[in-house]
Design a protein around this motif. Structure first.
Motif, short mmCIF file in Angstrom:
data_model
loop_
_atom_site.label_atom_id
_atom_site.label_comp_id
_atom_site.label_asym_id
_atom_site.label_seq_id
_atom_site.Cartn_x
_atom_site.Cartn_y
_atom_site.Cartn_z
N LYS A 52 -23.12 -13.83 -26.17
CA LYS A 52 -22.40 -13.38 -27.01
C LYS A 52 -21.31 -11.88 -26.59
N LYS A 88 -23.71 -6.55 -24.94
CA LYS A 88 -24.94 -6.62 -24.52
C LYS A 88 -25.38 -5.57 -24.63
N ALA A 101 -20.06 -7.46 -22.90
CA ALA A 101 -21.46 -7.76 -21.69
C ALA A 101 -19.84 -7.94 -20.69
N CYS A 131 -19.32 -13.86 -20.08
CA CYS A 131 -19.92 -14.67 -21.59
C CYS A 131 -21.14 -15.79 -21.26
N GLU A 132 -22.17 -15.77 -21.37
CA GLU A 132 -23.88 -16.62 -21.14
C GLU A 132 -22.84 -18.14 -21.13
#
Length: 129
Positions: free
Chosen positions: A28, A31, A37, A40-41
């Motif tokens: 994603k 956030k 965010a 990056c996750e």
């Protein structure tokens, strides 16, 4: 993550419109509604480089304004409704169009910024020092 990892090229348009990471296309980008965010996750890309500025808002205002004003002119010419009906129609329409386009346009500009390695401008010292 290590910077030596290879990531297959991701289309900036696909990543932008999906609001995903411009490097891997999976994590994603946001956030919140427009808050980016920190990273990056999925691939760990640090989003600290992101600086879309006012670009997304300008594009959305121009495009959304053109669409809604063109429709308002067409409705006025074709049906001549009262002014209160214009307000009832076009105030929610402009809100939906602008808020609906703002997030994908910001993600699209971020994806193009990443793809083109865009950075803050710097002046070169040509004195030879």
């Amino acid at each position: 993550m290590s910077t030596g990892n290879y990531y297959a090229p991701v289309s900036p348009v696909a990543a932008g419109l999906a609001c995903k990471c411009p490097r891997c296309g999976r994590g994603k980008l946001f956030k919140g509604f427009l808050d980016v965010a920190p990273r990056c996750e999925a691939c760990g890309l640090d989003y600290g480089f992101i600086d879309a500025g006012d670009g997304p808002a300008v594009f959305v205002i121009l495009i959304g304004g053109f669409i809604v004003v063109a429709l308002a002119f067409w409705v006025e010419a074709a049906y001549e409704p009262p002014l209160w009906l214009h307000a009832v129609l076009w105030i929610p329409a402009i809100l939906l169009v602008t808020l609906g386009l703002l997030r994908p346009f910001k993600a699209l500009l971020v994806a193009f910024q990443y793809r083109n390695k865009a950075a803050e401008g710097r002046l070169r010292d040509h004195s030879g020092e």
